[in-house]
Design a protein around this motif. Structure first.
Motif, PDB file in Angstrom:
ATOM      1  N   SER A   5      -1.035  -8.392  -2.492  1.00 34.76           N
ATOM      2  CA  SER A   5      -0.195  -9.346  -3.192  1.00 34.76           C
ATOM      3  C   SER A   5       0.103  -8.899  -4.614  1.00 34.76           C
ATOM      4  O   SER A   5       0.097  -9.702  -5.532  1.00 34.76           O
ATOM      5  CB  SER A   5      -0.846 -10.731  -3.206  1.00 34.76           C
ATOM      6  OG  SER A   5      -1.113 -11.163  -1.901  1.00 34.76           O
ATOM      7  N   ALA A  93       4.761  -8.018  -3.753  1.00 30.97           N
ATOM      8  CA  ALA A  93       4.852  -8.421  -2.352  1.00 30.97           C
ATOM      9  C   ALA A  93       3.461  -8.547  -1.764  1.00 30.97           C
ATOM     10  O   ALA A  93       2.494  -8.000  -2.301  1.00 30.97           O
ATOM     11  CB  ALA A  93       5.680  -7.400  -1.562  1.00 30.97           C
ATOM     12  N   ASN A  94       3.393  -9.254  -0.632  1.00 27.08           N
ATOM     13  CA  ASN A  94       2.093  -9.435   0.008  1.00 27.08           C
ATOM     14  C   ASN A  94       1.764  -8.264   0.924  1.00 27.08           C
ATOM     15  O   ASN A  94       2.566  -7.348   1.121  1.00 27.08           O
ATOM     16  CB  ASN A  94       2.052 -10.767   0.778  1.00 27.08           C
ATOM     17  CG  ASN A  94       3.137 -10.873   1.833  1.00 27.08           C
ATOM     18  OD1 ASN A  94       3.538  -9.875   2.433  1.00 27.08           O
ATOM     19  ND2 ASN A  94       3.628 -12.090   2.064  1.00 27.08           N
ATOM     20  N   VAL A  97       4.122  -7.262   3.990  1.00 27.50           N
ATOM     21  CA  VAL A  97       5.379  -6.668   3.543  1.00 27.50           C
ATOM     22  C   VAL A  97       5.134  -5.254   3.041  1.00 27.50           C
ATOM     23  O   VAL A  97       5.924  -4.339   3.313  1.00 27.50           O
ATOM     24  CB  VAL A  97       6.032  -7.539   2.448  1.00 27.50           C
ATOM     25  CG1 VAL A  97       7.222  -6.820   1.821  1.00 27.50           C
ATOM     26  CG2 VAL A  97       6.479  -8.869   3.038  1.00 27.50           C
ATOM     27  N   PHE A 296      14.450 -11.205   0.229  1.00 25.65           N
ATOM     28  CA  PHE A 296      12.987 -11.257   0.274  1.00 25.65           C
ATOM     29  C   PHE A 296      12.453 -12.303  -0.696  1.00 25.65           C
ATOM     30  O   PHE A 296      11.519 -13.052  -0.374  1.00 25.65           O
ATOM     31  CB  PHE A 296      12.400  -9.893  -0.084  1.00 25.65           C
ATOM     32  CG  PHE A 296      12.447  -8.871   1.014  1.00 25.65           C
ATOM     33  CD1 PHE A 296      13.103  -9.120   2.216  1.00 25.65           C
ATOM     34  CD2 PHE A 296      11.837  -7.630   0.858  1.00 25.65           C
ATOM     35  CE1 PHE A 296      13.149  -8.180   3.229  1.00 25.65           C
ATOM     36  CE2 PHE A 296      11.865  -6.680   1.865  1.00 25.65           C
ATOM     37  CZ  PHE A 296      12.524  -6.952   3.057  1.00 25.65           C
ATOM     38  N   GLU A 297      13.043 -12.352  -1.886  1.00 26.81           N
ATOM     39  CA  GLU A 297      12.595 -13.315  -2.889  1.00 26.81           C
ATOM     40  C   GLU A 297      12.841 -14.745  -2.414  1.00 26.81           C
ATOM     41  O   GLU A 297      11.978 -15.622  -2.565  1.00 26.81           O
ATOM     42  CB  GLU A 297      13.331 -13.058  -4.202  1.00 26.81           C
ATOM     43  CG  GLU A 297      12.852 -13.918  -5.365  1.00 26.81           C
ATOM     44  CD  GLU A 297      13.607 -13.606  -6.644  1.00 26.81           C
ATOM     45  OE1 GLU A 297      12.987 -13.607  -7.724  1.00 26.81           O
ATOM     46  OE2 GLU A 297      14.841 -13.376  -6.576  1.00 26.81           O
ATOM     47  N   LEU A 299      12.950 -15.767   0.611  1.00 28.13           N
ATOM     48  CA  LEU A 299      12.049 -16.056   1.727  1.00 28.13           C
ATOM     49  C   LEU A 299      10.588 -16.156   1.288  1.00 28.13           C
ATOM     50  O   LEU A 299       9.716 -16.476   2.099  1.00 28.13           O
ATOM     51  CB  LEU A 299      12.183 -14.964   2.797  1.00 28.13           C
ATOM     52  CG  LEU A 299      13.519 -14.904   3.551  1.00 28.13           C
ATOM     53  CD1 LEU A 299      13.571 -13.657   4.437  1.00 28.13           C
ATOM     54  CD2 LEU A 299      13.714 -16.165   4.396  1.00 28.13           C
ATOM     55  N   TRP A 301       8.887 -13.555   0.285  1.00 25.67           N
ATOM     56  CA  TRP A 301       8.236 -12.289   0.580  1.00 25.67           C
ATOM     57  C   TRP A 301       8.097 -11.414  -0.660  1.00 25.67           C
ATOM     58  O   TRP A 301       7.320 -10.463  -0.664  1.00 25.67           O
ATOM     59  CB  TRP A 301       9.028 -11.517   1.633  1.00 25.67           C
ATOM     60  CG  TRP A 301       9.111 -12.198   2.961  1.00 25.67           C
ATOM     61  CD1 TRP A 301       8.481 -13.347   3.348  1.00 25.67           C
ATOM     62  CD2 TRP A 301       9.880 -11.772   4.099  1.00 25.67           C
ATOM     63  NE1 TRP A 301       8.803 -13.674   4.635  1.00 25.67           N
ATOM     64  CE2 TRP A 301       9.660 -12.722   5.126  1.00 25.67           C
ATOM     65  CE3 TRP A 301      10.715 -10.700   4.340  1.00 25.67           C
ATOM     66  CZ2 TRP A 301      10.260 -12.610   6.372  1.00 25.67           C
ATOM     67  CZ3 TRP A 301      11.316 -10.584   5.573  1.00 25.67           C
ATOM     68  CH2 TRP A 301      11.092 -11.532   6.585  1.00 25.67           C
ATOM     69  N   ALA A 302       8.879 -11.690  -1.692  1.00 29.51           N
ATOM     70  CA  ALA A 302       8.830 -10.933  -2.950  1.00 29.51           C
ATOM     71  C   ALA A 302       8.866 -11.920  -4.112  1.00 29.51           C
ATOM     72  O   ALA A 302       9.478 -12.984  -4.021  1.00 29.51           O
ATOM     73  CB  ALA A 302      10.009  -9.973  -3.037  1.00 29.51           C
TER      74      ALA A 302
END
Length: 319
Positions: A5, A93-94, A97, A296-297, A299, A301-302
């Motif tokens: 993360s 990101a986690n 990802v 991604f952001e 969602l 995810w970022a």
């Protein structure tokens, strides 16, 4: 210790008791050089063969769909993953990802994530100066020197047995358990990148011919085409194009490659502000990689995305 993360640590130059760690690590063995040449030259030969083969036979709509799909996945794996995330830490990101981006980037068959990141960080540290692994300006400015420099920057540098020192330029990735495994399995991801289109082509068409043509077009030709698009950022985008922003090298924006490179050819903008998540920062500059990061952001995810600001752009403008 597995860092999750978080964005990669871009403070990559390490020191030893005697000073900075050397630029180069262990040299490639003869066997490794042979494997490298196979994976560079076989797709290239397929790309050359593609022109006569495409003239009237051997290319179906299924091949095109598979080739485009694999191209997009692998290219974004390099541009969003290898480059903007792992090399420059443009966002956080986690763990899933991170792993997915590492594998997707490996599908481009441009080297493992640790190799790629170390080489690119070295490029930025010594851009267009002695120590840059792939500058076209290392041999002079005469026509002959620039021709030699273009070849070196485009693909010649990869035939050298010298490898960038991972400990100096990618210590954060070496400490990441997941990325060490992803890098170690680079051969597996390479095989999957070529085998997956063949498998899908065979199953969807229910024929060995469909598997063979998908392997050729969506595997070999797609890899070679992606290679040359990426290599053009190293060569063409350091020789010709516009330079609206101040940087300490000769990186330039070259608009004809913007779509195929997913925004990487806005290279002057990138070298002026390397950690920025968007390279196409001016009006009308298409940057598919930045749009992907934006998705991604949205969602979740970022996060902590380093988007450009008017103040940062103004400070770097040259006109």
């Amino acid at each position: 210790m597995q860092p999750s993360s978080s964005a990669p640590n871009v403070r990559f130059v390490t020191t030893t008791a005697s000073g900075p760690a050397p630029l180069l690590g262990e040299r490639r063995t003869v066997a490794q050089q042979l494997v490298l040449k196979v994976f560079l030259l076989v797709p290239f030969a397929a790309l050359i063969a593609a022109v006569p083969l495409a003239w009237g036979w051997g290319l179906s709509w299924l091949d095109i769909v598979l080739a485009v799909s694999m191209y997009v996945i692998a290219t974004l794996g390099v541009t969003v993953g290898y480059h903007r995330y792992f090399t420059h830490g443009a966002f956080k990101a986690n763990r899933p990802v991170r792993i997915a981006l590492g594998i997707a980037g490996s599908f481009a068959v441009q080297g493992s994530v640790i190799f790629w990141v170390a080489s690119h960080r070295r490029h930025h540290a010594y851009a267009d100066r002695e120590g840059d692994p792939h500058s076209p300006w290392l041999f002079g400015t005469s026509p002959g020197a620039l021709l030699k420099g273009f070849w070196h920057a485009h693909m010649g540098w990869m035939f050298s047995r010298d490898v960038t020192n991972y400990e100096r330029f990618a210590p954060d990735l070496l400490r990441d358990d997941d990325l060490r495994v992803v890098s170690k399995l680079f051969g597996v991801w390479t095989a999957a990148s070529l085998a997956l289109p063949a498998l899908l082509g065979g199953l969807i068409s229910w024929s060995w011919w469909g598997a063979l043509t998908a392997f050729f077009w969506a595997g070999l030709v797609r890899v070679a085409f992606l290679h040359h698009v990426t290599w053009s950022v190293n060569s063409v985008c350091h020789m010709i194009g516009s330079r609206p922003f101040a940087s300490r090298d000769r990186a330039a924006n070259f608009w004809p490659l913007a779509i195929l490179s997913m925004g990487e050819s806005w290279h002057n903008s990138h070298h002026a502000d390397p950690t920025c998540a968007r390279h196409g920062v001016l009006r009308g500059q298409i940057d598919i990689s930045a749009r992907t990061i934006w998705i991604f952001e949205k969602l979740g995810w970022a996060w902590d995305v380093r988007w450009p600001t008017a103040e940062r752009l103004a400070r770097r403008r040259t006109n």
